[in-house]
Design a protein around this motif. Structure first.
Motif, PDB file in Angstrom:
ATOM      1  N   ILE A 232       2.512   4.221  -8.851  1.00 31.60           N
ATOM      2  CA  ILE A 232       2.653   2.705  -8.499  1.00 31.60           C
ATOM      3  C   ILE A 232       3.895   2.465  -8.118  1.00 31.60           C
ATOM      4  CG2 ILE A 232       0.543   2.181 -10.101  1.00 31.60           C
ATOM      5  CD1 ILE A 232       2.967   0.844 -11.924  1.00 31.60           C
ATOM      6  N   THR A 233       4.920   3.287  -7.848  1.00 26.82           N
ATOM      7  CA  THR A 233       6.057   2.847  -7.235  1.00 26.82           C
ATOM      8  C   THR A 233       6.097   2.362  -6.083  1.00 26.82           C
ATOM      9  OG1 THR A 233       6.432   5.272  -6.575  1.00 26.82           O
ATOM     10  CG2 THR A 233       7.600   4.554  -8.857  1.00 26.82           C
ATOM     11  N   PRO A 234       4.967   2.569  -5.152  1.00 25.49           N
ATOM     12  CA  PRO A 234       5.087   1.713  -3.854  1.00 25.49           C
ATOM     13  C   PRO A 234       4.879   0.307  -4.074  1.00 25.49           C
ATOM     14  CG  PRO A 234       3.770   3.548  -3.615  1.00 25.49           C
ATOM     15  CD  PRO A 234       4.335   3.633  -5.176  1.00 25.49           C
ATOM     16  N   THR A 235       4.275  -0.175  -4.931  1.00 23.11           N
ATOM     17  CA  THR A 235       3.790  -1.375  -5.416  1.00 23.11           C
ATOM     18  C   THR A 235       5.046  -2.017  -6.013  1.00 23.11           C
ATOM     19  OG1 THR A 235       1.555  -0.984  -5.835  1.00 23.11           O
ATOM     20  CG2 THR A 235       2.404  -3.318  -6.782  1.00 23.11           C
ATOM     21  N   PHE A 236       5.576  -1.121  -6.989  1.00 16.13           N
ATOM     22  CA  PHE A 236       6.979  -1.334  -7.714  1.00 16.13           C
ATOM     23  C   PHE A 236       7.861  -1.878  -6.737  1.00 16.13           C
ATOM     24  CE2 PHE A 236      11.154  -0.618  -9.774  1.00 16.13           C
ATOM     25  CZ  PHE A 236      10.930  -1.385 -10.721  1.00 16.13           C
ATOM     26  N   PHE A 237       8.068  -0.995  -5.687  1.00 19.83           N
ATOM     27  CA  PHE A 237       9.226  -1.239  -4.632  1.00 19.83           C
ATOM     28  C   PHE A 237       8.934  -2.342  -3.840  1.00 19.83           C
ATOM     29  CE2 PHE A 237      11.214  -0.153  -0.552  1.00 19.83           C
ATOM     30  CZ  PHE A 237      12.490  -0.099  -0.919  1.00 19.83           C
ATOM     31  N   PHE A 238       7.789  -2.702  -3.478  1.00 19.94           N
ATOM     32  CA  PHE A 238       7.166  -3.870  -2.887  1.00 19.94           C
ATOM     33  C   PHE A 238       7.463  -5.178  -3.591  1.00 19.94           C
ATOM     34  CE2 PHE A 238       4.070  -7.106  -1.832  1.00 19.94           C
ATOM     35  CZ  PHE A 238       4.463  -7.589  -0.654  1.00 19.94           C
ATOM     36  N   HIS A 314       7.253   7.108  -4.556  1.00 20.46           N
ATOM     37  CA  HIS A 314       6.152   8.254  -4.233  1.00 20.46           C
ATOM     38  C   HIS A 314       5.092   7.629  -3.442  1.00 20.46           C
ATOM     39  CE1 HIS A 314       8.100  11.047  -7.282  1.00 20.46           C
ATOM     40  NE2 HIS A 314       8.420  10.049  -7.900  1.00 20.46           N
ATOM     41  N   TYR A 315       5.223   7.750  -2.322  1.00 23.12           N
ATOM     42  CA  TYR A 315       4.258   7.302  -1.495  1.00 23.12           C
ATOM     43  C   TYR A 315       2.934   8.193  -1.353  1.00 23.12           C
ATOM     44  CZ  TYR A 315       7.215   3.982   0.340  1.00 23.12           C
ATOM     45  OH  TYR A 315       8.077   2.665   0.653  1.00 23.12           O
TER      46      TYR A 315
ATOM     47  N   ASN B   2       6.082   8.290   4.924  1.00 24.54           N
ATOM     48  CA  ASN B   2       7.119   7.614   4.391  1.00 24.54           C
ATOM     49  C   ASN B   2       7.822   6.558   5.691  1.00 24.54           C
ATOM     50  OD1 ASN B   2       9.445   6.866   3.367  1.00 24.54           O
ATOM     51  ND2 ASN B   2      10.104   8.827   2.426  1.00 24.54           N
ATOM     52  N   GLU B   3       7.875   7.072   6.594  1.00 25.94           N
ATOM     53  CA  GLU B   3       8.455   6.304   8.035  1.00 25.94           C
ATOM     54  C   GLU B   3       7.429   5.049   8.138  1.00 25.94           C
ATOM     55  OE1 GLU B   3      11.234   6.643  10.220  1.00 25.94           O
ATOM     56  OE2 GLU B   3      11.734   7.703   8.277  1.00 25.94           O
ATOM     57  N   ILE B   4       6.299   5.160   8.264  1.00 27.78           N
ATOM     58  CA  ILE B   4       5.319   4.216   8.432  1.00 27.78           C
ATOM     59  C   ILE B   4       5.482   2.936   7.439  1.00 27.78           C
ATOM     60  CG2 ILE B   4       2.979   3.197   8.719  1.00 27.78           C
ATOM     61  CD1 ILE B   4       2.347   6.220   9.364  1.00 27.78           C
ATOM     62  N   SER B   5       5.702   3.430   6.243  1.00 29.29           N
ATOM     63  CA  SER B   5       5.779   2.527   5.177  1.00 29.29           C
ATOM     64  C   SER B   5       7.053   1.679   5.233  1.00 29.29           C
ATOM     65  CB  SER B   5       5.690   3.104   3.686  1.00 29.29           C
ATOM     66  OG  SER B   5       4.337   3.718   3.600  1.00 29.29           O
TER      67      SER B   5
END
Lengths: 316, 431
Positions: A232-238, A314-315, B2-5
């Motif tokens: 969930i780090t992408p959401t955390f980062f957002f 982590h994506y 990663n780049e896209i995001s």
């Protein structure tokens, strides 16, 4: 891959001979632009035009009404540097960022992790409603309740304190407590949105990973640390990026309704200062200069986060 | 991935940041352009009048229509040429904001209620039209009904900037039941600041230690009365900000001492009136215009008093309120605005208005509300003009001074230091 893409732009090979005009081809080529055009126009009109116009106005002394704008060069910017009230607003701005960003990022995360295990229960829906409903209540309505809670002589909070033998506190008129009242109300008002984002992110974590880890003997904490949180780090980062950007906007309503920037300007942040300059004092040039400073500060803060925090995301 | 995001997020971040950066101009660009202010309705010229009286100042909405609305309705019923549309965007600040946004959008409201303290800004920043120009030959006849000492309060450089409509001054309200319970005589107590301080210490005994006195919002206004009554000035005849005199410091120290004794309610604006109405404090300093609303709201016997004096020094109370300014740019609109002003200043119109609690600014012999006597005592003693803040940054100067008043009274800063800082900061603003 890049080379191939360039050669096939527009759906035709770059090596093919040129052909004559074709309505069909024109339509095919222009369709993507037409589809995104409404959005681009809206963004241009409501975001980029105001941005550039604000930058332009920051070099003038004007009040929107006088027929002539007086060009003042950098005066609106240099004036701010000498302005004690502007400097005081910067202090409050940093307090809001330092206090509210961790609260708005981590508190909803903690609540989401508490709610996640009871996701099958009806109680989770009830908790969601309770935690999200402040987000949709108008500040003017919420303020009546909070003013009553904080009232120094008749308020709920002081009644409780006095019942327990403590002395009365002037919550909104003491500079040491007023800013925390604003922070509490802003947190109450905005926490629900981030909570929903975290709950959605937890929902999206594949059950297979959890199941496999459980079979391998991982305990609850290990699953949380090594699987759930990284995913969930992408959401955390957002949430982190958007919270840093919006935190000083989030407190605007609470400042406006509860303290009006006081006591003694202690709760006035840079956004409220901007509002006062523009819409109370009608100093549009100065307000525009503040908005330009806010813009560049926000871009800088956002860049710092991408530079130093995103590498831990982590994506998948 | 990663780049896209990264691109997406950078784009989103930049867009949001851009939105933040563009708050000011976005609001300007989005200012009210929906309805033209001027529309024909039958034979009548339709004009817009922005005022603040949707809710009584500091009060709650009433069941009955506010006298301002009654006045507009009475005018519309009898006028064959003009139709007034009253609108209440909010308080004074919000009303000026709305008016200014509409002016920027080209929808200039014909009439706007404008605080007297903003008189310079109305002329220099908003282009208010002098009433001599609007009224022409009729001006002198119509304004002959305005008291001479009031008339001078709305004049700038020899021209009449607006109609002195909401005419008021700060007075003392008190809870007569609490004072009786404490065994203090109001007349003796409110005579001087010294006797007031002593009396309040007695009153505090029946308030469970609560503070006794709340001084209403816009603290620069009662501060002006207090400073002047001790021989000081806020702005002198040369337009200089001069609150750092020994007389001013002594006057300000009086309130700071009251606070130090635990008698002063430091509550924010939104808290002071409810605390008084609810019986938690015993004294409330506010505009006489609040009288009507307070009579309706309080569950106790309400008393009023003029400001205490500093020993034998004469009381010099500050007037206040707002004038109706004509901002219309077109002749037909100005003529229609004048028709309304004539009615508002007629005996019939002013009688309707006088139900509010505001003071009688005219020569008509009209009944006053019970409790207004305190204000008329101050009026008869010679009200001075509310501070007319000069320059394009007038409102900012007023708020800055008001903040220092709050700080000094609440002992957040020492009197001498606070007044010196105030002079330095305000002088930098008004130039």
């Amino acid at each position: 891959m890049d080379t191939v893409r360039k050669q096939t732009v527009g759906g035709m090979s770059a090596t093919q001979p040129r052909r004559g005009f074709s309505w069909y081809r024109l339509r095919e080529q222009s369709m993507p632009y037409l589809l995104v055009a409404p959005l681009l126009i809206l963004i241009g009109v409501f975001i980029y035009y105001p941005l550039f116009y604000s930058s332009y106005l920051s070099f003038f002394d004007w009040n929107f009404v006088r027929p002539d704008k007086d060009f003042v060069g950098w005066d609106n910017y240099t004036r701010l540097l000498d302005e004690p009230r502007f400097r005081r607003s910067l202090n409050a701005t940093w307090i809001y960022i330092v206090a509210l960003v961790p609260i708005q990022v981590f508190l909803p995360l903690g609540l989401a992790l508490l709610l996640w295990p009871i996701r099958k229960s009806r109680m989770q829906g009830a908790y969601r409603v309770m935690l999200f409903s402040p987000t949709v209540i108008a500040f003017s309505v919420a303020a009546v309740m909070w003013l009553w809670i904080f009232n120094p002589l008749q308020g709920l909070l002081n009644h409780i304190l006095i019942d327990f033998g403590y002395s009365r506190v002037n919550w909104l008129s003491d500079r040491d407590t007023a800013i925390w009242c604003v922070i509490i109300v802003a947190t109450w008002k905005t926490i629900g949105f981030n909570l929903l984002l975290y709950l959605a992110a937890l929902e999206a974590v594949p059950g297979d990973y959890i199941e496999a880890a459980s079979l391998d003997g991982a305990n609850h904490w290990q699953i949380m640390k090594s699987i759930r949180f990284p995913l969930i780090t992408p959401t955390f980062f957002f949430v982190l990026v958007t919270t840093v950007i919006s935190v000083n906007d989030d407190v605007f309503g609470a400042i406006n309704v509860l303290t009006d920037g006081g006591p003694f300007e202690s709760t006035t942040n840079i956004v409220y200062y901007l509002y006062q300059q523009g819409f109370r004092y009608f100093q549009i040039g100065a307000a525009s200069a503040v908005s330009v400073i806010v813009f560049f500060a926000t871009v800088l803060l956002t860049w710092v986060q991408f530079r130093f925090v995103e590498k831990h995301v982590h994506y998948g | 991935m990663n780049e896209i995001s990264r691109r997406k997020l950078v784009g989103a971040g930049a867009a949001v940041a851009a939105g933040l950066g563009g708050i000011t101009a976005a609001s300007a660009a989005g200012a009210n352009r929906s309805q033209p202010a001027v529309r024909a309705q039958g034979e009548k010229e339709e004009i817009t009048f922005y005022h603040i009286w949707g809710t009584p100042p500091g009060g709650t909405p009433s069941d009955s229509k506010h006298p301002a609305e009654q006045l507009i309705e009475a005018f519309n019923a009898q006028s064959t040429t003009t139709q007034v549309n009253g609108q209440t965007p909010g308080n004074y600040f919000e009303t000026l904001q709305k008016a200014q946004a509409d002016m920027a959008a080209g929808n200039v409201p014909a009439l706007v209620i404008t605080p007297w303290s903003n008189i310079h800004y109305a002329v220099e920043g908003l282009g208010v039209v002098p009433l001599e120009e609007v009224g022409g030959d009729e001006f002198e006849t119509v304004f002959g009904n305005v008291k001479e000492n009031v008339r001078s309060l709305v004049q700038l450089d020899g021209q009449t900037v607006g109609m002195p409509f909401a005419f008021s001054c700060p007075i003392f309200y008190y809870n007569a039941d609490i004072l009786a319970e404490a065994g203090v005589d109001p007349d003796t107590m409110f005579a001087t600041w010294e006797s007031l301080t002593e009396g309040m210490k007695t009153v505090q005994g029946v308030l469970d230690g609560n503070p006794v006195i709340g001084i209403s919002y816009n603290k620069d206004w009662p501060a002006q009365t207090i400073i002047q009554s001790n021989g000081g000035r806020v702005i002198n005849d040369d337009g200089e900000f001069v609150v750092d005199s020994p007389e001013s410091a002594e006057a300000m120290q009086t309130i700071a001492d009251i606070d130090a004794a635990g008698l002063y309610d430091r509550g924010v604006s939104a808290e002071l009136r409810p605390s008084f109405v609810g019986g938690s404090t015993a004294i409330f300093v506010g505009s006489v215009a609040s009288l009507g609303g307070l009579i309706r709201d309080v569950p106790f016997t309400l008393g009023t008093s003029p400001f205490p004096t500093f020993g034998d020094k004469p009381r010099k109370a500050s007037s206040g309120g707002s004038f109706i300014g004509v901002y219309a740019r077109e002749d037909a609109q100005r003529a229609a605005a004048w028709e309304f002003l004539k009615f508002a200043l007629s005996e019939e119109g002013y009688k309707i208005w006088m139900q509010t609690g505001y003071l009688n600014a005219t020569t008509y012999d009209l009944p006053i509300l019970e409790g207004q006597e305190a204000a008329y005592v101050q009026l008869d003693e010679g009200l001075t003009s509310e501070t007319q803040w000069p320059g394009a940054r007038a409102a900012e100067a007023q708020v800055t001074w008001g903040t220092y008043v709050e700080r000094i009274w609440a002992n957040d800063i020492g009197v001498e230091e606070g007044l010196q800082e105030a002079v330095s900061e305000v002088e930098a603003i008004i130039g």
